[in-house]
Design an enzyme around this catalytic site. Sequence first.
Site, PDB file in Angstrom:
ATOM      1  N   ASN A   1      24.977  -7.830 -68.526  1.00 29.64           N
ATOM      2  CA  ASN A   1      26.350  -7.622 -68.066  1.00 29.64           C
ATOM      3  C   ASN A   1      27.032  -8.987 -68.043  1.00 29.64           C
ATOM      4  O   ASN A   1      26.765  -9.791 -67.162  1.00 29.64           O
ATOM      5  CB  ASN A   1      26.304  -6.991 -66.655  1.00 29.64           C
ATOM      6  CG  ASN A   1      27.692  -6.816 -66.059  1.00 29.64           C
ATOM      7  OD1 ASN A   1      28.698  -7.038 -66.719  1.00 29.64           O
ATOM      8  ND2 ASN A   1      27.735  -6.408 -64.798  1.00 29.64           N
TER       9      ASN A   1
ATOM     10  N   LYS B   1      30.053  -9.657 -67.551  1.00 25.60           N
ATOM     11  CA  LYS B   1      31.174  -9.675 -66.598  1.00 25.60           C
ATOM     12  C   LYS B   1      32.417 -10.300 -67.238  1.00 25.60           C
ATOM     13  O   LYS B   1      32.659 -10.110 -68.419  1.00 25.60           O
ATOM     14  CB  LYS B   1      30.748 -10.380 -65.307  1.00 25.60           C
ATOM     15  CG  LYS B   1      29.468  -9.749 -64.721  1.00 25.60           C
ATOM     16  CD  LYS B   1      29.199 -10.114 -63.313  1.00 25.60           C
ATOM     17  CE  LYS B   1      27.936  -9.411 -62.841  1.00 25.60           C
ATOM     18  NZ  LYS B   1      27.628  -9.656 -61.446  1.00 25.60           N
TER      19      LYS B   1
ATOM     20  N   HIS C   1      30.017  -0.026 -61.163  1.00 23.14           N
ATOM     21  CA  HIS C   1      29.450  -1.298 -60.702  1.00 23.14           C
ATOM     22  C   HIS C   1      30.058  -1.638 -59.336  1.00 23.14           C
ATOM     23  O   HIS C   1      31.244  -1.386 -59.098  1.00 23.14           O
ATOM     24  CB  HIS C   1      29.755  -2.399 -61.724  1.00 23.14           C
ATOM     25  CG  HIS C   1      28.998  -3.658 -61.447  1.00 23.14           C
ATOM     26  ND1 HIS C   1      29.350  -4.528 -60.445  1.00 23.14           N
ATOM     27  CD2 HIS C   1      27.882  -4.179 -62.025  1.00 23.14           C
ATOM     28  CE1 HIS C   1      28.485  -5.540 -60.428  1.00 23.14           C
ATOM     29  NE2 HIS C   1      27.584  -5.351 -61.371  1.00 23.14           N
TER      30      HIS C   1
ATOM     31  N   GLU D   1      31.077  -4.294 -58.106  1.00 21.61           N
ATOM     32  CA  GLU D   1      32.253  -5.176 -58.170  1.00 21.61           C
ATOM     33  C   GLU D   1      33.504  -4.359 -58.459  1.00 21.61           C
ATOM     34  O   GLU D   1      34.599  -4.712 -58.017  1.00 21.61           O
ATOM     35  CB  GLU D   1      32.036  -6.276 -59.221  1.00 21.61           C
ATOM     36  CG  GLU D   1      31.070  -7.331 -58.695  1.00 21.61           C
ATOM     37  CD  GLU D   1      30.360  -8.136 -59.762  1.00 21.61           C
ATOM     38  OE1 GLU D   1      30.730  -8.053 -60.945  1.00 21.61           O
ATOM     39  OE2 GLU D   1      29.404  -8.847 -59.406  1.00 21.61           O
TER      40      GLU D   1
ATOM     41  N   GLU E   1      21.271  -1.532 -57.860  1.00 24.34           N
ATOM     42  CA  GLU E   1      21.717  -2.906 -57.645  1.00 24.34           C
ATOM     43  C   GLU E   1      22.125  -3.091 -56.180  1.00 24.34           C
ATOM     44  O   GLU E   1      23.286  -2.808 -55.815  1.00 24.34           O
ATOM     45  CB  GLU E   1      22.922  -3.217 -58.527  1.00 24.34           C
ATOM     46  CG  GLU E   1      22.645  -3.157 -60.000  1.00 24.34           C
ATOM     47  CD  GLU E   1      23.591  -4.068 -60.773  1.00 24.34           C
ATOM     48  OE1 GLU E   1      23.107  -4.945 -61.472  1.00 24.34           O
ATOM     49  OE2 GLU E   1      24.811  -3.896 -60.647  1.00 24.34           O
TER      50      GLU E   1
ATOM     51  N   GLY F   1      24.353 -11.731 -57.742  1.00 20.94           N
ATOM     52  CA  GLY F   1      24.987 -13.054 -57.797  1.00 20.94           C
ATOM     53  C   GLY F   1      24.626 -13.972 -56.660  1.00 20.94           C
ATOM     54  O   GLY F   1      25.301 -14.972 -56.435  1.00 20.94           O
TER      55      GLY F   1
ATOM     56  N   SER G   1      20.321 -10.616 -59.409  1.00 20.51           N
ATOM     57  CA  SER G   1      19.653 -11.923 -59.491  1.00 20.51           C
ATOM     58  C   SER G   1      18.341 -11.896 -60.274  1.00 20.51           C
ATOM     59  O   SER G   1      17.382 -12.586 -59.919  1.00 20.51           O
ATOM     60  CB  SER G   1      19.432 -12.495 -58.085  1.00 20.51           C
ATOM     61  OG  SER G   1      20.674 -12.712 -57.459  1.00 20.51           O
TER      62      SER G   1
END
Length: 258
Positions: free
Chosen positions: A7, A9, A96, A98, A168, A174, A211
Amino acid sequence: MKWVVGNWKMHTTAQEAKLLARRLREELYEPELPRRVRVIVCPPFTSLCSVQEALRGSWLQWGAQNCHEELEGAFTGEISVRMLTALGCSAVIVGHSERRRTAGESTERIARKLRRVVQAGLWAILCVGETLAQRRAHRVRAVLTHQLRSALQGLEPQQWESLLIAYEPVWAIGTGQAAEPEHIRQAHTLIAELLTQLGAPGHVPILYGGSVTAENAQQILQLPEVDGVLVGSASLDAWQFCTIVRVAALCTSPIPTC
Ligand code: PGA
């Protein structure tokens, strides 16, 4: 077979993406790999065309990080599954964290997007996972149940075949703090159980994300409950990403240590 999904991003211009994709193609040119691992990279929309150019004809696949739930129409700034299919995409990441957080995506909207993706015959990579506060409040089961049920209830039997789940935990994304193997094992077992309850007719691959790096990939990918990984920042580093792909390939072999 293990899965490795990158990904990217909101990183890479079209030119940078082309260079990165070419590098992956060169480095991963090993006849054994495609038999053991499936690799999909998900660049930003604006880089899909150059990634398609760089990867066309190779065993590496590409996909998108999001899509709109309608096929076309007056939706300024949006991208449809039809457009993604025309660019050779084979997968779309849906829900996701985010996007749930920063774009305010509701569970209803995620469910509609997911249907659109699987109807088009692309892989839908549905992301689920709890926040730190939810984890501390012992709400992992409740959160995963809600996220899975709202997105998957009523899916047609053949649509399940186009589905991948990415577990996730939000606190691991992150942060450099991947979840511990035992936590991943338990969460994946729970997700598999919930999928069966929701009517999954067969095995749905469950990936871990948060991560993942070249260093911790082996301890995660060797877990039998883990069918693959969704890699964020480490997927922008060709050496790290290729190492993760090779580790994934090794972890599909019957060698008991990995
Ligand atoms: P990360 O991101 O690997 O940088 O933690 C994973 C993801 O958000 O998919």
